[in-house]
Design a protein around this motif. Structure first.
Motif, PDB file in Angstrom:
ATOM      1  N   ARG A  37     -17.060  31.288 -40.053  1.00  0.00           N
ATOM      2  CA  ARG A  37     -18.366  30.834 -39.590  1.00  0.00           C
ATOM      3  C   ARG A  37     -19.209  32.055 -39.292  1.00  0.00           C
ATOM      4  NH1 ARG A  37     -20.844  28.669 -34.379  1.00  0.00           N
ATOM      5  NH2 ARG A  37     -19.070  29.516 -33.236  1.00  0.00           N
ATOM      6  N   GLN A  71     -32.992  20.674 -39.993  1.00  0.00           N
ATOM      7  CA  GLN A  71     -31.860  21.602 -40.001  1.00  0.00           C
ATOM      8  C   GLN A  71     -31.859  22.396 -41.292  1.00  0.00           C
ATOM      9  OE1 GLN A  71     -29.269  18.260 -38.856  1.00  0.00           O
ATOM     10  NE2 GLN A  71     -27.961  19.904 -38.056  1.00  0.00           N
ATOM     11  N   SER A 117     -30.499  26.565 -42.929  1.00  0.00           N
ATOM     12  CA  SER A 117     -29.628  27.709 -42.649  1.00  0.00           C
ATOM     13  C   SER A 117     -30.232  29.029 -43.106  1.00  0.00           C
ATOM     14  CB  SER A 117     -28.275  27.517 -43.326  1.00  0.00           C
ATOM     15  OG  SER A 117     -27.636  26.400 -42.776  1.00  0.00           O
ATOM     16  N   GLY A 161     -29.051  26.601 -38.613  1.00  0.00           N
ATOM     17  CA  GLY A 161     -27.611  26.416 -38.531  1.00  0.00           C
ATOM     18  C   GLY A 161     -26.846  27.666 -38.924  1.00  0.00           C
ATOM     19  N   GLN A 186     -21.321  26.995 -41.157  1.00  0.00           N
ATOM     20  CA  GLN A 186     -20.540  25.756 -41.114  1.00  0.00           C
ATOM     21  C   GLN A 186     -21.388  24.558 -40.724  1.00  0.00           C
ATOM     22  OE1 GLN A 186     -17.238  26.691 -38.510  1.00  0.00           O
ATOM     23  NE2 GLN A 186     -15.941  27.330 -40.223  1.00  0.00           N
ATOM     24  N   SER A 187     -22.376  24.777 -39.872  1.00  0.00           N
ATOM     25  CA  SER A 187     -23.106  23.622 -39.342  1.00  0.00           C
ATOM     26  C   SER A 187     -24.360  23.292 -40.139  1.00  0.00           C
ATOM     27  CB  SER A 187     -23.489  23.862 -37.884  1.00  0.00           C
ATOM     28  OG  SER A 187     -24.426  24.915 -37.800  1.00  0.00           O
TER      29      SER A 187
END
Lengths: 298, 753
Positions: free
Chosen positions: B250, B475, B477, B508, B511-512
Motif C-alpha cells: 500500500r 474518490q 488516486s 486514495g 489499495q483504497s
C-alpha cells in the motif's frame, strides 16, 4: 542536517562570557547572530565543543554618536544599523551598504560585530570597516585594546582577535565636509556572496583636490583588500574621468589577487574590480563635491 | 447558477500550506520507527574493497548498519534499484551503506563513522569527455537491463539507432529523418550552424524526499508513506524488491512539496528493504546537500543545429543533434528530444537526433517538460539567428513555418489539435510585441520564443457517491501537485449542478482508490477529469431516477438546483439532495446507494504551446542581465480555473528564468558536485520577478479534454530561456549560446561581437 553535540552557555554578562572563554580557550566559540556559524555547524564544518551565546548581553547592542565617532555595539543587529538615523546622517556608507548583506531576514538576526569578527572575505562589513578606518574595541579578562580595522584582518577567516578576546564595539569616524562614499557589488543574485564588491570613501578639500581615497574590495583576496593604487594615484590630485579610470585599472591589476571559483574566474573578478572601482569612485567624488559645496554655502 | 468552469477558486489546500498546518511525509512518526541516514561514495568511480561498520554500530542508539550483503542481489536496472553499492561505486553520492538509529542525529553520527575502503578507478565526467571513443566506461561490466523508470515519462515511441562507431558510454541514439538534407541546404539562401549548450539543473523542490515504510505484522504486506508523483509506480518498485504481490503493497502519497518530475521513485525500495531487514518501521528525510548530490537532476546538453532557410522565410533544411549527459543511467529522452526539436516547424528536409551518454555522475531524471527547455533554447535561438541574418521578422518567420493540426511531427505522425498558430497570432497582436521599438529606443532588447509539450496520457478511474449530508464525494488516486483537487471540485460541481464547496475530493492510496497514472507529463486534469465527469454523471442519473419515483415525475422533467432536485421550474417540489441520499442509506431502505464510477483512457494527446516574450537590459560592463518584462501566451484548451492556470504559468516561467540566468550544476574534475547547497546553486528568488509579468491564455479546446481543457504544467517553462537569450542578443548584439546566461558568459559574448 544536525550539528555535532556541543555544550551551550548563555552568557549573563560580558564578564561571564569572557570567563567561559578563559576556561575553554579554542574549544569555545562565540554565538552572535549565528547566520554563518549555525549553518557551518549544521554542515559539521564547524564543531565547537562550547557555544557562548552573547544574545542575552544587552550592553553590547546600540548605536551612539560620541564625539567624532559613531559607536556601534558588536551585538547590534544589522537591520538596526541599516535603519539607524545616526548612521545615515553621519556614516552614510554603512546605510548604503547594508541592503547588500544577504537578505532582510538574515539581517534581522545577523549582528554588526559578528560579521566583522567572522572575517569572511566576501562579507561587506569588513570591507567598509577598512574603507572607513574603523577602530575595533576588543576585551578579554586581561583587559581591553583597540585595533585599527586595517590591522584586524589577518588571513582567511582569521583576525587579530586572541582566543580569549571578544569584539565589543566598532567605532566609525563620522563623515566630514568634503567627503563622499559609494558601495557597489556584483553577485550572482542579490544577497549572494559577492563576486566582487567595492567600498569607496574619499575626501576632497574646498578646491576639489583629493585628500583621502580609501577603496576597499571584497571577494578578491583572503580578506578585505585596501587599494594602494587608488590612494597613490588620486591623493593630491583633482579627480578626473581619466585619473579615476587609471586608478581603477591599477587596482585591478596590481592590488588584488583574486581566485577563481565556480561562479567567476580570477580574470572576470579582476574585470569586475576595475568596473566597480571606477563606478564607486566616480560616485564617491561626485558626492564629495556636493558635500564640499554644501559646506561652503553653509 | 453561473458556470463554475472558468471561475477563479483559491487552492483548496493553499491556506493550510502557508500556515504550516499541512502534514508532510517527514512529519509522520510511527511507534518504534528507526531513522535512516545514507553513507555515500566520495569517489566518482571506485571499487569498494571493505566496509567497516564496527565503530558506527557501537554508538548508543544505533540499531544497525545495512550494506549490500544484507540486501537481495538485484540487478540495478534503474536508479531506484541501485540500492547500495555491492562492489563498485559509480558516482560521488552513490549510496554504500544505510545507518538505522533511534534518532536522525545519532544516525548521522554513526554514518560519519562508517569506514569504507575504496580503490579509485578511471572515471569520466562531462559530456565532451565521455563522447571520446577511449572514454573510461561507466559500466565496464555492461549496463544492467533496460530502465523501467525511463518509461515513466516517455511520451513517444519508435526511433532508429545510429550505427556509427561510438564511445562505450553512448546509451541511446535515436534519429528521425525526412526529405533530402543535402538538397535542402543547397536550396537555402542562408545557413546557420551553431552549437548550443545547457547546464545540468536541479528541480530544487522545497520539500526533500521523505519516506516512511512499515512492514505488516505477518511480513507479507508493506505500507509506504512517501512524497511521490506516482504511487502506483512506487508500489510496483517496492513490491519487486520485497518479492511481494503488488497488491500487498500500500503506497500512501503524502503531500508533495514540489516534485517537478524528480519525485517518482528514488529510495523507497531501499527503505522498504531496510524496514524488512530491521523488523522496524524506517523513515528517511533527505537533506538539501543529499538532494543536490544523490538525487536525479536534469541533464546537461549539447545541441548542434544546422538550419537552412530561404530569403523568403521558408525553412529548407534542419539538421539537429542533441546529446544529453544522463549521468550513470540512461534517462529515456533520446526519442523525446528529436521529437521536440523537429515537430514545431514544418521543414521538408530534416534529420533530428537524440543521443544519451553516460558519465560518472548522479543519474538524471525528469524535470518539468524533460528535454524541452534544452531543445527550445537551441532551436529557438537558431531560428532567431536566422531571422536576424536574413532580416526577417522573427515572429513572422516562425509563423510562416509553424506546424498546424494534421502536419507531420518529427516521427511522421500527424499533430493532433493544437494551437501554435493561435498562440503566435496572440503574440503578434500583443502591445508588448507591437510596441517593441519603444523598448528598443530605451536600450532594451526584445526576444521571443515558443515552446510546445506533447502532453501525456495514462488511464484513470474515479468513483462518486452522494453522501447523507448532500456532499458529493469523489474518490480518485491521482497525486495533486498543482491544484488538481480544486479543479476537480469545479469539474464535478459543473457536471452535477451544485456548488464546488459541496464536492469533497478523497485521494486514495494504491489499495483504497481506483487507478490513476503518475502525475507527470501535464496530464492529470486531462485524463482523470473525464473519469470524474463520467462517475458524477452516473450518480446524477441515479439521483434523478430516485427523485423521479418520489416526485412522481419523469426524470427528464427534473433538474438539480440549489442543492435539491425539483420539477423543472417548480421550486415548491424541491427535495434536498441530502434527503434523497439518506433514503439510500437507512435501515430497511429498498433504494440502492447513489454511487457511480467513471473510467477514462484518452485516445490521444493534447499538446500545449506557450509563446514567451522577454524584455531585458544588459549591463555591458558587468554582463548582468535584468529581465524587466516577461509575457506568456499559452494555449490551455479551456482554463477551468484561470487563477490556478496563471499560477502554473508563473511558476513555470520563474523556473525558466532559473534555466536562463542562474542555475547550473557544477562538477569538478573529481566528479564532486560543487554546487551542493542552495548558496552555491543559484535558484531565482522572488526578487527576480520581472516588473511586468503578464500571463495570457488562448483557448483551442482539446476534443476529448474535460470542457476542452489540456495540460498546462509543462509548456510555460520551455521557452523562457530562449526568449531571454534572444532578448539579450537583441539588446547588445551578443549571442550567448550557453545556459545559463551568467555575467561572465554575457560579457565574453559581448567582447566577441
Amino acid at each position: 542536517m544536525k550539528p555535532c553535540s556541543f555544550e551551550y552557555v548563555k552568557a549573563e554578562s560580558l564578564e561571564h562570557a569572557l570567563a567561559v572563554l578563559v576556561e575553554h580557550g579554542d574549544e569555545a566559540k562565540i554565538l552572535a547572530g549565528g547566520q554563518s556559524l549555525v549553518p557551518a555547524m549544521n554542515f559539521r564544518l564547524a564543531q565547537p565543543a562550547v557555544l557562548v551565546d552573547l544574545n542575552g548581553v544587552g550592553a553590547l547592542s546600540g548605536i551612539e554618536r560620541v564625539d567624532g565617532m559613531v559607536q556601534v555595539g558588536a551585538m547590534t543587529r544589522q537591520r538596526s544599523a541599516e535603519r539607524s538615523s545616526v548612521l545615515s546622517a553621519h556614516v552614510p556608507l554603512v546605510t548604503e551598504t547594508m541592503p547588500f548583506i544577504a537578505h532582510a531576514q538574515i539581517r534581522n538576526r545577523g549582528t554588526f560585530g559578528g560579521s566583522i569578527a567572522h572575517a569572511d572575505p566576501s562579507a561587506e562589513l569588513p570591507a567598509i570597516s577598512v574603507a572607513l578606518s574603523a577602530t575595533l574595541q576588543v576585551t578579554s579578562s586581561r583587559g581591553s585594546r583597540s585595533i585599527a580595522a586595517s590591522d584586524f584582518y589577518v588571513d582567511l577567516l582569521t583576525t587579530a582577535l586572541e582566543a580569549d578576546e571578544i569584539l565589543v564595539r566598532v567605532d566609525l569616524p563620522i563623515a566630514v565636509p568634503g567627503s563622499g562614499f559609494a558601495f557597489a557589488e556584483v553577485s550572482r543574485r542579490h544577497g549572494d556572496y559577492a563576486l566582487v564588491g567595492v567600498a569607496a570613501s574619499v575626501q576632497c578639500d574646498a578646491s576639489g583636490v583629493c585628500q583621502q581615497a580609501r577603496v576597499s574590495l571584497l571577494s578578491v583576496g583572503p580578506g578585505p583588500v585596501l587599494s594602494t593604487s587608488c590612494a597613490a594615484a588620486l591623493i593630491g590630485e583633482r579627480p578626473t574621468t581619466r585619473t579615476i579610470a587609471d586608478a581603477a585599472a591599477a587596482t585591478a591589476s596590481d592590488d588584488i589577487d583574486p581566485e577563481g571559483d565556480i561562479h567567476a574566474s580570477a580574470r572576470f573578478r579582476r574585470h569586475l574590480a576595475r568596473v566597480l572601482v571606477e563606478r564607486t569612485l566616480t560616485r564617491a567624488f561626485a558626492r564629495a563635491a556636493v558635500s564640499a559645496g554644501a559646506a561652503e554655502q553653509a | 447558477m453561473t458556470s463554475i468552469i472558468g471561475r477563479e477558486i483559491k487552492l483548496e489546500d493553499g491556506a493550510p500550506k502557508v500556515q504550516g498546518q499541512l502534514k508532510f511525509g517527514s512529519d509522520l512518526v510511527l511507534h518504534g520507527q528507526l531513522y535512516a541516514r545514507l553513507v555515500t561514495s566520495p569517489h566518482a568511480h571506485a571499487l569498494v574493497t571493505a566496509i567497516d561498520t564496527t565503530g558506527a554500530t557501537k554508538l548508543e542508539g544505533v540499531h544497525s548498519v545495512i550494506t549490500a550483503v544484507d540486501l537481495p542481489d538485484i540487478a540495478p536496472a534503474s536508479r531506484s534499484m541501485l540500492l547500495l553499492a555491492k562492489d563498485r561505486v559509480r558516482f560521488v553520492g552513490h549510496p554504500v551503506a544505510l545507518v538505522l538509529a533511534e534518532s536522525e542525529a545519532i544516525a548521522q553520527d554513526a554514518a560519519d563513522q562508517v569506514l569504507v575502503n575504496y580503490e579509485p578507478q578511471p572515471h569520466v565526467t562531462g559530456l565532451e569527455a565521455t563522447l571520446a571513443l577511449n572514454a573510461a566506461p561507466v559500466w565496464p561490466e555492461g549496463l544492467p537491463g533496460a530502465s523501467a523508470e525511463a518509461a515513466a515519462h516517455g511520451a513517444v515511441g519508435g526511433g532508429d539507432s545510429g550505427g556509427a562507431e561510438a564511445s562505450p558510454n553512448v546509451a541511446g541514439d535515436s534519429t528521425f529523418e525526412r526529405g533530402n538534407l543535402e538538397q535542402g541546404f543547397a536550396e537555402a539562401d542562408h545557413i546557420i550552424e551553431c552549437t548550443y549548450r545547457t547546464a545540468g539543473v536541479h528541480q530544487s523542490y522545497i520539500e526533500p524526499h521523505a519516506t516512511l515504510v512499515e512492514i505488516g505484522p505477518t511480513g507479507d504486506e508493506a505500507t509506504v508513506w512517501t512524497a511521490t508523483q506516482g504511487t502506483f509506480f512506487v508500489r510496483d518498485a517496492v513490491a519487486a524488491v520485497l518479492s511481494m504481490e503488488a497488491s500487498s503493497v500500500r503506497v500512501v502519497g503524502t503531500p508533495v512539496g514540489g516534485g517537478f518530475g524528480a519525485k517518482f521513485c528514488l529510495y523507497e525500495p531501499l527503505l522498504a528493504l531496510a524496514a524488512k531487514v530491521s523488523g522496524r518501521p524506517v523513515s528517511m528525510t533527505m537533506n538539501r546537500m543529499e538532494e543536490m548530490i544523490t538525487a536525479t537532476p536534469a541533464p546537461a546538453t549539447r545541441v548542434k543545429v544546422k538550419l537552412g532557410a530561404k530569403r523568403t522565410g521558408e525553412m529548407t533544411a534542419l539538421d539537429a543533434e542533441l546529446v544529453m549527459d544522463c549521468g550513470c543511467f540512461p534517462g529515456s529522452m533520446s526519442i523525446l528530444g528529436p521529437m521536440l526539436m523537429g515537430s514545431n516547424y514544418q521543414c521538408p528536409n530534416q534529420r533530428v537526433q537524440g543521443v544519451e551518454v553516460l558519465t560518472n555522475s548522479p543519474s538524471t531524471g525528469a524535470y518539468r517538460a524533460p528535454a524541452a527547455p534544452q531543445c527550445a533554447f537551441a532551436i529557438e535561438s537558431a531560428i532567431d539567428e536566422m531571422a536576424r541574418a536574413l532580416d526577417l521578422d522573427p515572429l513572422e518567420f516562425r509563423a510562416a513555418n509553424a506546424s498546424k493540426p494534421g502536419d507531420k511531427m518529427a516521427m511522421g505522425n500527424p499533430w493532433p489539435v493544437m494551437g501554435l498558430v493561435e498562440v503566435l497570432d496572440a503574440m503578434r497582436n500583443h502591445p508588448m510585441w507591437r510596441d517593441r521599438e519603444q523598448a528598443r529606443a530605451q536600450g532594451r532588447g526584445i526576444g521571443i520564443a515558443i515552446g510546445g509539450w506533447p502532453g501525456g496520457i495514462e488511464p484513470a478511474a474515479a468513483a462518486c457517491s452522494l453522501q447523507g449530508d448532500g456532499v458529493l464525494q469523489i474518490q480518485i488516486s491521482s497525486v495533486d501537485l498543482t491544484g488538481t483537487r480544486t479543479t476537480f471540485q469545479q469539474i464535478a460541481a459543473e457536471t452535477f449542478g451544485i456548488e464546488p464547496d459541496q464536492i469533497r475530493i478523497i485521494s486514495g492510496d494504491t489499495q483504497s482508490g481506483p487507478f490513476a497514472g503518475s502525475t507527470g507529463g501535464s496530464k492529470i486534469t486531462y485524463t482523470v477529469g473525464p473519469a470524474i465527469m463520467e462517475a458524477v454523471a452516473e450518480v446524477k442519473q441515479q439521483v434523478l431516477e430516485l427523485a423521479s419515483g418520489v416526485l412522481e415525475a419523469d426524470a427528464e422533467d427534473l433538474e438539480i438546483k440549489d442543492g435539491a432536485v425539483q420539477v423543472k421550474g417548480a421550486p415548491q417540489s424541491a427535495i434536498p439532495l441530502a434527503k434523497l441520499a439518506r433514503k439510500t442509506m437507512s435501515y430497511g431502505s429498498t433504494h440502492k446507494p447513489l454511487y457511480g464510477q467513471g473510467r477514462n483512457a484518452q485516445p490521444g494527446q493534447a499538446p500545449g504551446f506557450c509563446g514567451q516574450l522577454a524584455e531585458v537590459s544588459v549591463d555591458q560592463d558587468t554582463g548582468e542581465v535584468t529581465v524587466h518584462k516577461l509575457l506568456l501566451i499559452q494555449d490551455v484548451g479551456k482554463a477551468i480555473n484561470p487563477l490556478l492556470v496563471r499560477g502554473q504559468m508563473q511558476g513555470g516561467a520563474m523556473q525558466g528564468l532559473g534555466w536562463a540566468l542562474y542555475e547550473e550544476l557544477s562538477t569538478n574534475e573529481d566528479g564532486q558536485t560543487v554546487t551542493a547547497t542552495l548558496s552555491d546553486y543559484a535558484l531565482p528568488h522572488i526578487a527576480h520577478l520581472p516588473t511586468e509579468f503578464v500571463m495570457e491564455t488562448v483557448e483551442v479546446p482539446a476534443p476529448t479534454g474535460p470542457f476542452g481543457a489540456k495540460g498546462v504544467g509543462e509548456p510555460p517553462v520551455i521557452a523562457t530561456a530562449a526568449a531571454v537569450a534572444n532578448a539579450v542578443a537583441d539588446a547588445v548584439g551578443a549571442r550567448v549560446r550557453s545556459l545559463p546566461l551568467s555575467p561572465p558568459r554575457v560579457l565574453a559574448a559581448g567582447r566577441e561581437n
